[in-house]
Design a protein around this motif. Structure first.
Motif, PDB file in Angstrom:
ATOM      1  N   TYR A 255     -49.999  36.088  -1.137  1.00  0.00           N
ATOM      2  CA  TYR A 255     -49.761  36.202  -2.584  1.00  0.00           C
ATOM      3  C   TYR A 255     -48.305  36.530  -2.868  1.00  0.00           C
ATOM      4  O   TYR A 255     -47.692  35.948  -3.783  1.00  0.00           O
ATOM      5  CB  TYR A 255     -50.663  37.275  -3.176  1.00  0.00           C
ATOM      6  CG  TYR A 255     -50.617  37.323  -4.689  1.00  0.00           C
ATOM      7  CD1 TYR A 255     -51.404  36.479  -5.446  1.00  0.00           C
ATOM      8  CD2 TYR A 255     -49.766  38.204  -5.359  1.00  0.00           C
ATOM      9  CE1 TYR A 255     -51.370  36.499  -6.834  1.00  0.00           C
ATOM     10  CE2 TYR A 255     -49.707  38.236  -6.743  1.00  0.00           C
ATOM     11  CZ  TYR A 255     -50.512  37.388  -7.481  1.00  0.00           C
ATOM     12  OH  TYR A 255     -50.476  37.395  -8.842  1.00  0.00           O
TER      13      TYR A 255
ATOM     14  N   VAL B  45     -53.633  42.486  -9.092  1.00  0.00           N
ATOM     15  CA  VAL B  45     -53.912  41.989  -7.734  1.00  0.00           C
ATOM     16  C   VAL B  45     -53.537  43.043  -6.698  1.00  0.00           C
ATOM     17  O   VAL B  45     -54.314  43.355  -5.769  1.00  0.00           O
ATOM     18  CB  VAL B  45     -53.143  40.681  -7.481  1.00  0.00           C
ATOM     19  CG1 VAL B  45     -53.237  40.284  -6.008  1.00  0.00           C
ATOM     20  CG2 VAL B  45     -53.699  39.567  -8.351  1.00  0.00           C
TER      21      VAL B  45
ATOM     22  N   TYR C 109     -49.561  30.026 -10.439  1.00  0.00           N
ATOM     23  CA  TYR C 109     -49.822  29.962 -11.878  1.00  0.00           C
ATOM     24  C   TYR C 109     -49.030  28.829 -12.546  1.00  0.00           C
ATOM     25  O   TYR C 109     -49.385  28.379 -13.628  1.00  0.00           O
ATOM     26  CB  TYR C 109     -49.457  31.299 -12.542  1.00  0.00           C
ATOM     27  CG  TYR C 109     -50.185  32.477 -11.938  1.00  0.00           C
ATOM     28  CD1 TYR C 109     -51.563  32.590 -12.062  1.00  0.00           C
ATOM     29  CD2 TYR C 109     -49.494  33.461 -11.237  1.00  0.00           C
ATOM     30  CE1 TYR C 109     -52.227  33.673 -11.492  1.00  0.00           C
ATOM     31  CE2 TYR C 109     -50.153  34.543 -10.684  1.00  0.00           C
ATOM     32  CZ  TYR C 109     -51.524  34.638 -10.806  1.00  0.00           C
ATOM     33  OH  TYR C 109     -52.188  35.698 -10.248  1.00  0.00           O
TER      34      TYR C 109
ATOM     35  N   VAL D  51     -57.953  35.174 -10.519  1.00  0.00           N
ATOM     36  CA  VAL D  51     -56.814  34.470  -9.938  1.00  0.00           C
ATOM     37  C   VAL D  51     -57.133  32.980  -9.779  1.00  0.00           C
ATOM     38  O   VAL D  51     -56.292  32.114 -10.066  1.00  0.00           O
ATOM     39  CB  VAL D  51     -56.427  35.101  -8.590  1.00  0.00           C
ATOM     40  CG1 VAL D  51     -55.407  34.231  -7.855  1.00  0.00           C
ATOM     41  CG2 VAL D  51     -55.862  36.494  -8.792  1.00  0.00           C
TER      42      VAL D  51
ATOM     43  N   TRP E 111     -48.223  33.815  -5.899  1.00  0.00           N
ATOM     44  CA  TRP E 111     -47.890  34.147  -7.299  1.00  0.00           C
ATOM     45  C   TRP E 111     -47.305  32.944  -8.035  1.00  0.00           C
ATOM     46  O   TRP E 111     -47.325  32.896  -9.259  1.00  0.00           O
ATOM     47  CB  TRP E 111     -46.913  35.320  -7.337  1.00  0.00           C
ATOM     48  CG  TRP E 111     -45.593  35.038  -6.676  1.00  0.00           C
ATOM     49  CD1 TRP E 111     -45.302  35.189  -5.359  1.00  0.00           C
ATOM     50  CD2 TRP E 111     -44.418  34.553  -7.299  1.00  0.00           C
ATOM     51  NE1 TRP E 111     -44.019  34.838  -5.100  1.00  0.00           N
ATOM     52  CE2 TRP E 111     -43.441  34.434  -6.287  1.00  0.00           C
ATOM     53  CE3 TRP E 111     -44.071  34.219  -8.600  1.00  0.00           C
ATOM     54  CZ2 TRP E 111     -42.157  33.987  -6.535  1.00  0.00           C
ATOM     55  CZ3 TRP E 111     -42.794  33.776  -8.857  1.00  0.00           C
ATOM     56  CH2 TRP E 111     -41.852  33.655  -7.846  1.00  0.00           C
TER      57      TRP E 111
END
Length: 399
Positions: free
Chosen positions: A51, A16, A59, A96, A56
Motif C-alpha cells: 500500500y 488503512v 485510487y 479500498v 495508494w
C-alpha cells in the motif's frame, strides 16, 4: 466507483494504517490454531508495504489498482486462517476495493471474493463446527459492503453529474455574458451611427452644399452674397463642432437652454437660410422627457435633410402636436416625392425607424412621385416632472 483524487484521501490512508495496526495487535493477542503466527505478520507487512509503495496510487492509477486489489483477496484469506480475530481486516479491505475499482460489477465480484476468502480462512482456523456462523457473518459482511458501496457509488456519480452541470452552467453563463457584451457593443455602435448620421453628417453635408454655393457665387462674381454664405458656413461648422463635442462627452446630443418647440423653430430657420426653401413651423412649447424630445428633434433633422437632398421642394411645413397620451410630429413638403413602396438604399430612413422603434414610437411615410412627401411620427408621452417645471431645452437644431 469513480476514482477519487489522492490528495483528498488522507483520511482513507490514515484509516488503512490504523486498521492494519489494530489487526497486528489482534494477531499478537488473539487465539491462533497454528503453533506460529508469522504468516499473519508477513501478510500484514506485505500488505502495508504494498500500500505504501504503490497501492495508494490505485485510487487514480488503473495499473496500480490491478496489482494491489488481488492482495486484498489474499489478505482476506491468510489473516483469518492464521488468527481468526484478524478477520476484522475486512472493514478496510471492502472500502479500498470499492475506491480503486471503476466498474460496479467488478467491485461486486471483488467484494464477493473478499468475503468468500475470509470465510474460507475462518473455516480453516475454526473447522466445520463454525460453518453456520461463518456463513452468516460473511453473508452479512458481503451484503453490507455491496449495499454501502452501491450507495456511495450513486452519491459519487450524482456529485460528478452535479459538478458537470455546474461547469456547463458556468460555461453557459460565460457564453451569455460574452453574447450580451457583443450585443451591447453592437447596439452602442448602431446608436452612435444614428447620432452621427443625424447630427455631424448632416451638418457636414450642409457645409459642403454651402461651400458649393459660395464657389458658384464667386465664379459668377456675386461677391455681395459671400458674406452671408460665409456667416451661415461658420454657424454650421460651429454647430457640427458642438455636436461632436456632445457625442464625445457621451451626453444626449441637442440639450441646451430651451425646449423642443424652440429647437424646431431654429431648425426650420437654419434650413431656410441654407437652402432658400421656406419652412413654416407650428411647434408649441411642451413638457416632454428629454429622450422623447431628442427623438423628435432627430426626426425633424432627418426629414429636412431628405428634403434638401432629394425633394426639390418649394416649401416645407413642420407641425408638432401634443396630446394626453401621445405626441406627434409631421413634416410635409411639396417636392417631387418618391415611391414609398420601393426600399431605399440610404441609412437615414432605416435609422429613423430604428430610433423610433427603440423609443416605442411609429413612423409613417406617405409619398408618391410628383405629389410631395409626408413623414409622420408618433411617440407615447412620458412627462418629466423637471421638464414640466421648465421645458427641457434642446439645441443642435442645425439639422
Amino acid at each position: 466507483m469513480d476514482r477519487i483524487t489522492t490528495h483528498r484521501n488522507w483520511g482513507l490512508h490514515v484509516a488503512v494504517g490504523a486498521t492494519l495496526a489494530l489487526v497486528a495487535v489482534l494477531a499478537v493477542l488473539g487465539w491462533s490454531p497454528w503453533p506460529t503466527r508469522w504468516p499473519a505478520f508477513a501478510m500484514l507487512a506485505v500488505l502495508a508495504l504494498a500500500y505504501a509503495g504503490f497501492g495508494w496510487r490505485g485510487y487514480e492509477d488503473r495499473r496500480a489498482a490491478t496489482a494491489f486489489v488481488p492482495l486484498l483477496v489474499v489478505a482476506a484469506l491468510v489473516l483469518p486462517a492464521t488468527v481468526p480475530s484478524t478477520a476484522f481486516v475486512q472493514c478496510i479491505l471492502f472500502p479500498v476495493a470499492w475506491c480503486q475499482i471503476e466498474r460496479v460489477r467488478t467491485s461486486l465480484l471483488v467484494s464477493l471474493a473478499i468475503g468468500v476468502a475470509a470465510g474460507v480462512g475462518l473455516q480453516i482456523a475454526s473447522g466445520p463446527s463454525a460453518l453456520v456462523s461463518t456463513v452468516l457473518i460473511e453473508g452479512v459482511s458481503i451484503a453490507g459492503a455491496c449495499a454501502l458501496g452501491l450507495w456511495i457509488t450513486r452519491i459519487a456519480r450524482l456529485s460528478d453529474e452535479r459538478r458537470q452541470l455546474i461547469e456547463e452552467l458556468r460555461a453557459t453563463q460565460d457564453s451569455l455574458a460574452k453574447a450580451h457584451r457583443r450585443a451591447g457593443v453592437t447596439s452602442e455602435r448602431e446608436r452612435l451611427a444614428r447620432e452621427l448620421h443625424d447630427t455631424v453628417a448632416q451638418n457636414l453635408a450642409g457645409i459642403v452644399m454651402l461651400t458649393e454655393r459660395a464657389r458658384g457665387d464667386l465664379a459668377a462674381d456675386r461677391v455681395d452674397r459671400l458674406d452671408e454664405r460665409l456667416t451661415i458656413l461658420e454657424e454650421s461648422a460651429r454647430a457640427a463642432l458642438e455636436e461632436s463635442r456632445t457625442l464625445v462627452a457621451a451626453g444626449s446630443a441637442g440639450i441646451a437652454g430651451d425646449g423642443l418647440g424652440a429647437a424646431l423653430h431654429r431648425l426650420g430657420e437654419r434650413f431656410a437660410r441654407e437652402t432658400g426653401i421656406p419652412v413654416s413651423v407650428d411647434a408649441p412649447d411642451c413638457a416632454l422627457d428629454r429622450d422623447t424630445q431628442v427623438v423628435l428633434l432627430r426626426t425633424g433633422q432627418e426629414a429636412l435633410a431628405n428634403v434638401r437632398a432629394h425633394a426639390d421642394a418649394a416649401s416645407v411645413h413642420v407641425r408638432l402636436q401634443v396630446a394626453a397620451e401621445q405626441v406627434s410630429l409631421r413634416i410635409s413638403d411639396d417636392g417631387v416625392g418618391f415611391d414609398s413602396a420601393v426600399p431605399t438604399a440610404g441609412h437615414g430612413l432605416r435609422g429613423l425607424r430604428e430610433r423610433l422603434a427603440l423609443a416605442g414610437g411609429t413612423c409613417t411615410i406617405t409619398s408618391s412621385p410628383g405629389r410631395g412627401t409626408v413623414v409622420a411620427v408618433a411617440l407615447p408621452t412620458t412627462p418629466d416632472p423637471a421638464t414640466q417645471r421648465s421645458a427641457a431645452p434642446l439645441s443642435g437644431a442645425n439639422r
